[in-house]
Design an enzyme around this catalytic site. Structure first.
Site, PDB file in Angstrom:
ATOM      1  N   LYS A 114       0.890  -1.258   0.004  1.00  0.00           N
ATOM      2  CA  LYS A 114       0.169  -0.012   0.032  1.00  0.00           C
ATOM      3  C   LYS A 114       0.730   1.296   0.031  1.00  0.00           C
ATOM      4  O   LYS A 114       0.453   2.256  -0.619  1.00  0.00           O
ATOM      5  CB  LYS A 114      -0.925  -0.124   1.164  1.00  0.00           C
ATOM      6  N   LYS A 203      -8.922 -10.655  -9.041  1.00  0.00           N
ATOM      7  CA  LYS A 203      -9.976 -10.975  -7.985  1.00  0.00           C
ATOM      8  C   LYS A 203     -11.096  -9.765  -8.255  1.00  0.00           C
ATOM      9  O   LYS A 203     -10.924  -8.532  -8.349  1.00  0.00           O
ATOM     10  CB  LYS A 203      -9.139 -10.660  -6.543  1.00  0.00           C
ATOM     11  N   LYS A 206     -13.975  -4.040  -5.595  1.00  0.00           N
ATOM     12  CA  LYS A 206     -14.764  -2.791  -5.949  1.00  0.00           C
ATOM     13  C   LYS A 206     -13.785  -1.661  -6.415  1.00  0.00           C
ATOM     14  O   LYS A 206     -14.186  -0.742  -7.353  1.00  0.00           O
ATOM     15  CB  LYS A 206     -15.462  -2.128  -4.686  1.00  0.00           C
TER      16      LYS A 206
HETATM   17  P1  AMP Z   1     -12.435  -6.335   2.105  1.00  0.00           P
HETATM   18  O1  AMP Z   1     -13.585  -6.040   1.134  1.00  0.00           O
HETATM   19  O2  AMP Z   1     -11.297  -6.403   1.233  1.00  0.00           O
HETATM   20  O3  AMP Z   1     -12.324  -5.775   3.582  1.00  0.00           O
HETATM   21  O4  AMP Z   1     -12.687  -8.091   2.373  1.00  0.00           O
HETATM   22  C1  AMP Z   1     -13.816  -8.401   3.267  1.00  0.00           C
HETATM   23  C2  AMP Z   1     -13.850 -10.114   3.028  1.00  0.00           C
HETATM   24  O5  AMP Z   1     -14.117 -10.640   1.940  1.00  0.00           O
HETATM   25  C3  AMP Z   1     -12.309 -10.691   3.289  1.00  0.00           C
HETATM   26  O6  AMP Z   1     -12.287 -11.582   4.321  1.00  0.00           O
HETATM   27  C4  AMP Z   1     -11.751 -11.024   1.961  1.00  0.00           C
HETATM   28  O7  AMP Z   1     -10.937 -12.232   2.058  1.00  0.00           O
HETATM   29  C5  AMP Z   1     -13.212 -11.462   1.346  1.00  0.00           C
HETATM   30  N1  AMP Z   1     -13.274 -11.018   0.147  1.00  0.00           N
HETATM   31  C6  AMP Z   1     -13.056 -10.073  -0.651  1.00  0.00           C
HETATM   32  N2  AMP Z   1     -13.082  -9.941  -1.947  1.00  0.00           N
HETATM   33  C7  AMP Z   1     -13.372 -11.383  -2.348  1.00  0.00           C
HETATM   34  C8  AMP Z   1     -13.312 -12.032  -3.560  1.00  0.00           C
HETATM   35  N3  AMP Z   1     -13.324 -11.544  -4.775  1.00  0.00           N
HETATM   36  N4  AMP Z   1     -13.260 -13.413  -3.576  1.00  0.00           N
HETATM   37  C9  AMP Z   1     -13.345 -14.124  -2.233  1.00  0.00           C
HETATM   38  N5  AMP Z   1     -13.334 -13.428  -0.906  1.00  0.00           N
HETATM   39  C10 AMP Z   1     -13.261 -12.014  -1.084  1.00  0.00           C
END
Ligand code: AMP
Ligand code: TRP
Length: 347
Positions: A114, A203, A206
């Site tokens: 980051k 992946k 957003k």
């Molecule tokens: P975040 O939005 O990055 O805070 O992610 C929240 C949770 O969602 C975390 O545990 C991530 O591992 C999971 N996550 C986010 N995007 C994905 C994705 N495309 N596939 C699987 N898990 C995801």
């Protein structure tokens, strides 16, 4: 009381929950509630480390809170709260920071990635602002977990390093001041990694833009459009594996509960008889059924919870009681004063 079986996890507040978040994390969190005591947190203080945070963070946190309830987190069974409503955690973060090595923090992959991203290069002196908050991110994460003396933290692989650091901090505290914190185990979630339908090598996220993600509450027309235009391939790959685009659609179909269809379509793929239009049609139908059910559930939550901020504060009280107990113990062991009492109208 230590809670070795307590499950704890956190999610950053963004106004939209994607089907990646749901299949990758939140669906599993909802399941765990029926096996163990669970605490889930909307980590708005962590979100403050992102340069584009601010302004609407309260709105985004509220939206994420509602999304979690709609996705099946039951506030009567589980403590689900917003991080900034529990100042005990931020205080514990300071206490734990004194037991954290600067070297360890600066070696964290997420910090390195980051901060390099913010600088847009490797240089340190181009005037770009890299906050100490970004460096402290994993200490606050450790404080989140340790404040509840959680035993088990379901996260994706990318968080494994932060969890290792949390264990190290707990160990150092216990050996220096006496036992307070069980070392939290990482529960690597065996749940699918959902890829972007527009670019199945990345992946679903957003941050890639609206073309790249499907929201858990998205309207039918736009879900269908995204699946219809999903990138596939032009035949079986030379390695004989399923191509990333098809693999992702099969994953989504299976994740929606249509495992039999997904298995059959995978077999058809290898037999060379799979029509992609059929796979896309089935996947779109399954996702439309899911998102429309989720929209109904979201509307239900809003009907059931007319005083949302009141509910958020009720959850905060529950979380503060748990975190406060741990913090009191940590203060005592560290040999500092308890907090002074606040008197009304003091000058
Ligand atoms: P975040 O939005 O990055 O805070 O992610 C929240 C949770 O969602 C975390 O545990 C991530 O591992 C999971 N996550 C986010 N995007 C994905 C994705 N495309 N596939 C699987 N898990 C995801
Ligand atoms: N850092 C986690 C992420 O980016 C979110 C998080 C904050 C978290 N505090 C936590 C996860 C405590 C598990 C436990 O996904």
């Amino acid at each position: 009381m230590t809670r070795p079986s307590l499950v704890y996890s956190g999610i950053q507040p963004t106004a939209v929950m994607t089907i990646g978040n749901y299949f990758g994390a939140v669906k599993n969190w909802a399941r765990l509630q029926y096996e163990r005591e669970c605490v889930y947190c909307v980590v708005d203080l962590h979100a403050l480390t992102s340069p584009d945070a601010g302004g609407d963070l309260k709105h985004a946190s509220r939206e994420m809170f509602v999304s979690l309830l709609a996705a099946g987190i039951d506030p009567d069974r589980t403590t689900v709260y917003i991080q900034s409503t529990v100042p005990e955690q931020t205080e514990l973060c300071w206490l734990l920071a004194t037991l954290t090595s600067l070297g360890d923090l600066s070696r964290m992959t997420q910090f390195k990635e980051k901060s390099v991203l913010l600088r847009g290069g490797d240089s340190d002196d181009d005037g770009t602002f890299v906050s100490a908050g970004l460096l402290f991110y994993p200490v606050l994460q450790a404080a989140d977990i340790l404040a509840y003396r959680a035993g088990c933290v379901p996260v994706g692989q990318d968080q494994a390093q932060h969890l290792e650091l949390s264990r190290g901090i707990a160990r150092r505290f216990n050996s220096r001041f006496g036992f307070v914190f069980p070392e939290p185990e990482t529960l690597l979630t065996q749940v699918p990694k959902v890829m972007s339908t527009a670019d199945p090598t990345r992946k679903m996220s957003k941050s890639l833009g609206p073309r790249h993600y499907i929201g858990l509450f998205e309207e039918e027309a736009s879900v269908r459009k995204k699946i219809r235009s999903a990138v596939t391939d032009s035949g079986v790959t030379p390695s004989g594996e399923v191509s990333p685009g098809i693999e992702n659609l099969l994953t989504l179909l299976a994740a929606c509960g249509e495992e039999d269809d997904a298995r059959q379509m995978r077999a058809d793929y290898f037999a060379g008889t799979l029509r992609y239009v059929d796979l896309k049609g089935r996947t779109a139908d399954a996702l439309v059924a899911l998102t429309s059910e989720m929209r109904d559930r979201r509307a239900d939550v809003l009907r059931r919870e007319p005083d949302l901020d009141g509910r958020i504060m009720e959850m905060a009280a529950r979380a503060r009681a748990m975190a406060g107990e741990t913090l009191g113990l940590a203060r005592e062991k560290m040999g500092i004063f308890p907090p002074g009492r606040r008197t009304r109208g003091a000058k």
